[in-house]
Scaffold this motif. Structure first.
Motif, PDB file in Angstrom:
ATOM      1  N   LEU A 165       0.852  -1.194   0.000  1.00  0.00           N
ATOM      2  CA  LEU A 165       0.000   0.000   0.000  1.00  0.00           C
ATOM      3  C   LEU A 165       0.882   1.236   0.000  1.00  0.00           C
ATOM      4  CD1 LEU A 165      -2.424  -1.177   2.812  1.00  0.00           C
ATOM      5  CD2 LEU A 165      -2.838  -1.294   0.363  1.00  0.00           C
ATOM      6  N   GLU A 166       0.426   2.258  -0.703  1.00  0.00           N
ATOM      7  CA  GLU A 166       1.163   3.510  -0.772  1.00  0.00           C
ATOM      8  C   GLU A 166       0.247   4.638  -0.299  1.00  0.00           C
ATOM      9  OE1 GLU A 166       2.735   6.119  -4.423  1.00  0.00           O
ATOM     10  OE2 GLU A 166       3.615   4.104  -4.333  1.00  0.00           O
ATOM     11  N   PHE A 167       0.723   5.434   0.649  1.00  0.00           N
ATOM     12  CA  PHE A 167      -0.072   6.520   1.223  1.00  0.00           C
ATOM     13  C   PHE A 167       0.660   7.843   1.057  1.00  0.00           C
ATOM     14  CE2 PHE A 167      -1.078   2.761   3.762  1.00  0.00           C
ATOM     15  CZ  PHE A 167      -2.459   2.756   3.742  1.00  0.00           C
ATOM     16  N   ASP A 168      -0.052   8.842   0.522  1.00  0.00           N
ATOM     17  CA  ASP A 168       0.515  10.183   0.566  1.00  0.00           C
ATOM     18  C   ASP A 168       0.153  10.788   1.917  1.00  0.00           C
ATOM     19  OD1 ASP A 168      -2.150  10.918   0.399  1.00  0.00           O
ATOM     20  OD2 ASP A 168      -2.014  11.745  -1.631  1.00  0.00           O
ATOM     21  N   GLU A 169       0.536  11.994   2.162  1.00  0.00           N
ATOM     22  CA  GLU A 169       0.341  12.597   3.483  1.00  0.00           C
ATOM     23  C   GLU A 169      -1.137  12.686   3.867  1.00  0.00           C
ATOM     24  OE1 GLU A 169       1.771  16.545   5.994  1.00  0.00           O
ATOM     25  OE2 GLU A 169       2.314  16.351   3.881  1.00  0.00           O
ATOM     26  N   ILE A 170      -2.001  13.026   2.936  1.00  0.00           N
ATOM     27  CA  ILE A 170      -3.435  13.161   3.225  1.00  0.00           C
ATOM     28  C   ILE A 170      -4.034  11.800   3.575  1.00  0.00           C
ATOM     29  CG2 ILE A 170      -5.687  13.760   2.209  1.00  0.00           C
ATOM     30  CD1 ILE A 170      -4.131  15.864   0.516  1.00  0.00           C
ATOM     31  N   LYS A 171      -3.740  10.772   2.755  1.00  0.00           N
ATOM     32  CA  LYS A 171      -4.275   9.431   3.023  1.00  0.00           C
ATOM     33  C   LYS A 171      -3.739   8.863   4.330  1.00  0.00           C
ATOM     34  CE  LYS A 171      -5.047   8.036  -1.764  1.00  0.00           C
ATOM     35  NZ  LYS A 171      -4.601   7.121  -2.827  1.00  0.00           N
ATOM     36  N   LEU A 172      -2.468   9.141   4.608  1.00  0.00           N
ATOM     37  CA  LEU A 172      -1.878   8.659   5.849  1.00  0.00           C
ATOM     38  C   LEU A 172      -2.548   9.308   7.059  1.00  0.00           C
ATOM     39  CD1 LEU A 172       0.274   6.828   7.067  1.00  0.00           C
ATOM     40  CD2 LEU A 172       1.862   8.732   6.937  1.00  0.00           C
ATOM     41  N   ASN A 173      -2.804  10.591   6.999  1.00  0.00           N
ATOM     42  CA  ASN A 173      -3.487  11.269   8.104  1.00  0.00           C
ATOM     43  C   ASN A 173      -4.904  10.745   8.291  1.00  0.00           C
ATOM     44  OD1 ASN A 173      -1.366  12.891   8.925  1.00  0.00           O
ATOM     45  ND2 ASN A 173      -1.877  14.526   7.470  1.00  0.00           N
TER      46      ASN A 173
END
Length: 193
Positions: A165-173
């Motif tokens: 899975l790959e998360f950018d900052e928004i998805k990670l938050n």
């Protein structure tokens, strides 16, 4: 019971200990090569087949009772004492051998029972790292940090599947917020008065 196990001669305990190990191999460790005939031929060759079958059935029942209750040493001692006192039960020497066997196999048998009771895949491993994006369809995403999570899923004895899975900052938050909400729900449920 400890004094009884110290008095036992090693030659006298070997066949019963071998039988208990064979039962563990056949029922808990998945060794299909361990058969009733093999155990009788190797451990009790002078015993009639029906007598050996009765001994094996008795010991299998005792091991299954101990394993299903995951008995600690105090529970085991009480159980084995009761088994020695009931008609057709076991001898004190047999109880000592069973106690020794359980002490050596408890964790491995419990792990086997847990693995056998799982229906689906489990999380075997998880790794994560933070990378900088060097390729993207959109220019504004270049050089932005991304969290990469790699999970290994599967059952013991089977080939694993990997999920990345790959998360950018928004998805990670967003994910961290959801995890925090889940943690709060679990805490409120477990600490309810």
């Amino acid at each position: 019971m400890a004094a009884a196990s110290e008095r036992l001669q090693p030659e006298a305990t070997r066949p019963l200990l071998g039988l208990l190990n064979g039962i563990a191999q056949a029922f808990y460790y998945g060794n299909a090569e361990i058969t009733e005939e093999l155990l009788r031929d190797q451990l009790y060759p002078d015993l009639a087949p029906q007598e050996f079958r009765a001994l094996r059935a008795k010991m299998t029942g005792i091991v299954k009772s101990i394993a299903s209750a995951d008995m600690d040493s105090n529970q085991l001692e009480a159980f084995l004492t009761a088994q020695t006192k009931k008609p057709g039960g076991i001898t004190n020497d047999q109880a000592a051998v069973i106690a020794k066997f359980w002490k050596n196999h408890r964790m491995k048998i419990q792990d086997s029972l847990i693995n056998q009771s799982r229906w689906g895949n489990t999380l075997k491993n998880i790794n994560w790292r933070v990378d900088i994006k060097s390729q993207s369809r959109h220019m504004d995403q270049l050089n932005s940090p991304v969290a990469i999570v790699e999970m290994e899923l599967g059952k013991n004895g089977q080939e694993s599947e990997f999920l990345t899975l790959e998360f950018d900052e928004i998805k990670l938050n967003q994910m961290l917020k959801k995890l925090s909400e889940i943690e709060g729900s679990i805490t409120s449920l477990t600490q309810a008065t």
